[in-house]
Each structure stands twice: as structure tokens, then as C-alpha cells.
Design an enzyme around this catalytic site. Structure first.
Site, short mmCIF file in Angstrom:
data_model
loop_
_atom_site.label_atom_id
_atom_site.label_comp_id
_atom_site.label_asym_id
_atom_site.label_seq_id
_atom_site.Cartn_x
_atom_site.Cartn_y
_atom_site.Cartn_z
N SER A 69 0.83 -1.21 0.00
CA SER A 69 0.00 0.00 0.00
C SER A 69 0.86 1.26 0.00
O SER A 69 1.99 1.26 0.48
CB SER A 69 -0.90 0.02 1.23
OG SER A 69 -1.74 -1.10 1.24
N1 SAH Z 1 -1.01 -4.87 3.97
C1 SAH Z 1 -0.20 -4.82 2.77
C2 SAH Z 1 -1.04 -4.67 1.53
C3 SAH Z 1 -1.32 -5.98 0.93
S1 SAH Z 1 -2.31 -5.97 -0.54
C4 SAH Z 1 0.83 -3.73 2.91
O1 SAH Z 1 1.26 -3.47 4.00
O2 SAH Z 1 1.26 -3.16 1.95
C5 SAH Z 1 -3.70 -6.89 0.01
C6 SAH Z 1 -3.47 -8.32 0.38
O3 SAH Z 1 -4.72 -8.89 0.73
C7 SAH Z 1 -2.91 -9.19 -0.75
O4 SAH Z 1 -1.70 -9.75 -0.35
C8 SAH Z 1 -3.99 -10.26 -0.93
O5 SAH Z 1 -3.47 -11.55 -1.22
C9 SAH Z 1 -4.67 -10.26 0.44
N2 SAH Z 1 -6.01 -10.84 0.46
C10 SAH Z 1 -7.00 -10.74 -0.47
N3 SAH Z 1 -8.10 -11.44 -0.10
C11 SAH Z 1 -7.79 -12.02 1.11
C12 SAH Z 1 -8.50 -12.88 2.01
N4 SAH Z 1 -9.74 -13.33 1.76
N5 SAH Z 1 -7.87 -13.28 3.15
C13 SAH Z 1 -6.60 -12.87 3.42
N6 SAH Z 1 -5.89 -12.06 2.61
C14 SAH Z 1 -6.47 -11.63 1.46
#
Ligand code: SAH
Length: 220
Positions: A69
């Protein structure tokens, strides 16, 4: 000496300091959040080839079609979640590379974070260990039902967009009274929402427009 951790050139503490000043200029006012973001080396969470952009205020690819993010969004969500108070137990859905979880580890006593893509979960675990962050509990699981066995939480953050309000209705039940949840919702148009729980129920407010990867059901 670990060169990646010591940080050279574009990945130095000074570069990070400039990012913090930018976040402040963009309206992030919670000094606890700014201090946490100043402490966490974002370049450690991304591919070395992208490290020179680690302190730009942009989201970056982390593989598997996912992104880390944008720093402003991490700061904003953490600020809204904290609401000026010390957090006890927090849940994040969507660990990705683990950056947001690392920031949360500095403002909450205990952090739980759930990721559905196994290689991302494993890499996040390795990175957090490298940074000696011990109060983050990572789970390889589908987070769409929250984490009932660790509930209730003071705060819940979603790092992926919920397609519909039905999902947030399940998750918000895992908040303590007085707890807060911050989540992106929507498909074409996405907004950040704040859900607050009090004795009489839940209150929802819409914050700014955002762009998150979608929540996907099931493990991968
Ligand atoms: N928190 C991260 C951003 C990750 S992007 C940061 O610090 O930058 C969002 C993440 O959500 C992705 O890795 C994706 O695989 C995960 N995601 C999507 N659907 C999900 C679900 N049902 N359960 C757990 N993770 C999920």
C-alpha cells in the site's frame, strides 16, 4: 553487517525522514503513527530492484498480482484506527509483504494478520523476523471470516477491498465495544469506511476515495 538493514543511499533514514515530512504535509497529524512509520524501513519489504522507490508515496508491486500500500494510506488507516489511543489487539486482513503489520506492531500491543497467498505469508514472516518484530502473529488463511479464535479486537484493518457490506457485518462482530474497523469497500468506485462499535450498536462513516486490490475468497 547486514547492508539491506543498515540502509544505504536512497534507502537511508534521511530519505525516510523526507517521506514523514510529506505525510505530515498531507495531513497526517498523529505523532505516534509518524514515529512508527519513521521507524519501519519500507525498503526491506519490497524487491531490491524497486528499493530506490521505497520512500516515494506510491504503491508498488510485491508479486502475485498484489501491491504494498501507498505510505499515505497506511498512515491514514492507522491514524483512523488509533483515534489517538493506545491499541491492545488488532487484526489486519491481507498481510501482503507485512509492511502495514510492522507499522501496526509499533502502535498496538498485539497484531494478528491474515494472508491467503502462501508465498506472501512466508516472505512476510521472514521479513518481520529479520526486523525482530515479535508481536505480530501471522496466519496463512482466508480472512474473509475474520479471526474468531483471536477475537475480539480493538481494531480491524482491511488491506483488500470488500465487495459488499455483508462481509463487514461479519467482521464488525469481532470488535470490542469501543472498537474501530477501517476498510475499503466497493468494486468500481471504492471508498474507505470507518465502522465504530458502541453500546448501542455500529456507526458507519465514509472517508476518502481509495484504490485497493479486491478481497478474494479461499486460500491460494
Ligand atoms: N497490507 C499490505 C497490503 C497488501 S495488498 C501492505 O502493508 O502493503 C492486500 C493483500 O490482501 C494481498 O496480499 C492479498 O493476497 C490479500 N487478500 C486478499 N483477499 C484475502 C483474504 N480473503 N484473506 C486474506 N488475505 C487476502
Amino acid at each position: 553487517m547486514n547492508l539491506r538493514l543498515s540502509g544505504i543511499g536512497m534507502t537511508s533514514a534521511r530519505t525516510r525522514g523526507r517521506l514523514i515530512e510529506r505525510l505530515r504535509a498531507e495531513g497526517i497529524a498523529d505523532e505516534t503513527v509518524l514515529a512508527a512509520m519513521n521507524e519501519i524501513p519500507r525498503h526491506i519489504f519490497i524487491d531490491e530492484a524497486l528499493a530506490t522507490r521505497a520512500y516515494d508515496d506510491v504503491s508498488l508491486p510485491i508479486g502475485h498480482g498484489q501491491t504494498i500500500s501507498q505510505p499515505y494510506i497506511v498512515a491514514r488507516m492507522t491514524e483512523v484506527l488509533r483515534n489517538g489511543k493506545q491499541l491492545n489487539r488488532v487484526l489486519e486482513i491481507g498481510t501482503g509483504c507485512g509492511y502495514q503489520a510492522a507499522v501496526l506492531s509499533k502502535v498496538a500491543k498485539e497484531v494478528y494478520s491474515v494472508e491467503r497467498i502462501q508465498p506472501l505469508y512466508e516472505r512476510a514472516r521472514k521479513t518481520l523476523r529479520e526486523l525482530k518484530i515479535n508481536n505480530v502473529n501471522l496466519r496463512y488463511a482466508d480472512g474473509s471470516a475474520g479471526l474468531p479464535d483471536a477475537a475480539p479486537f480493538d481494531g480491524i484493518i482491511m488491506a483488500c477491498a470488500a465487495p459488499a457490506p455483508a462481509l463487514s457485518a461479519v467482521l464488525r462482530e469481532q470488535l470490542v465495544v469501543g472498537g474501530r474497523m477501517v476498510l475499503p469497500m466497493g468494486t468500481q468506485e471504492q471508498y474507505l469506511y470507518l465502522i465504530e462499535r458502541d453500546e448501542s450498536g455500529f456507526r458507519e462513516s465514509r472517508l476518502e476515495a481509495v484504490k485497493f486490490v479486491p478481497l478474494v475468497m479461499g486460500k491460494a
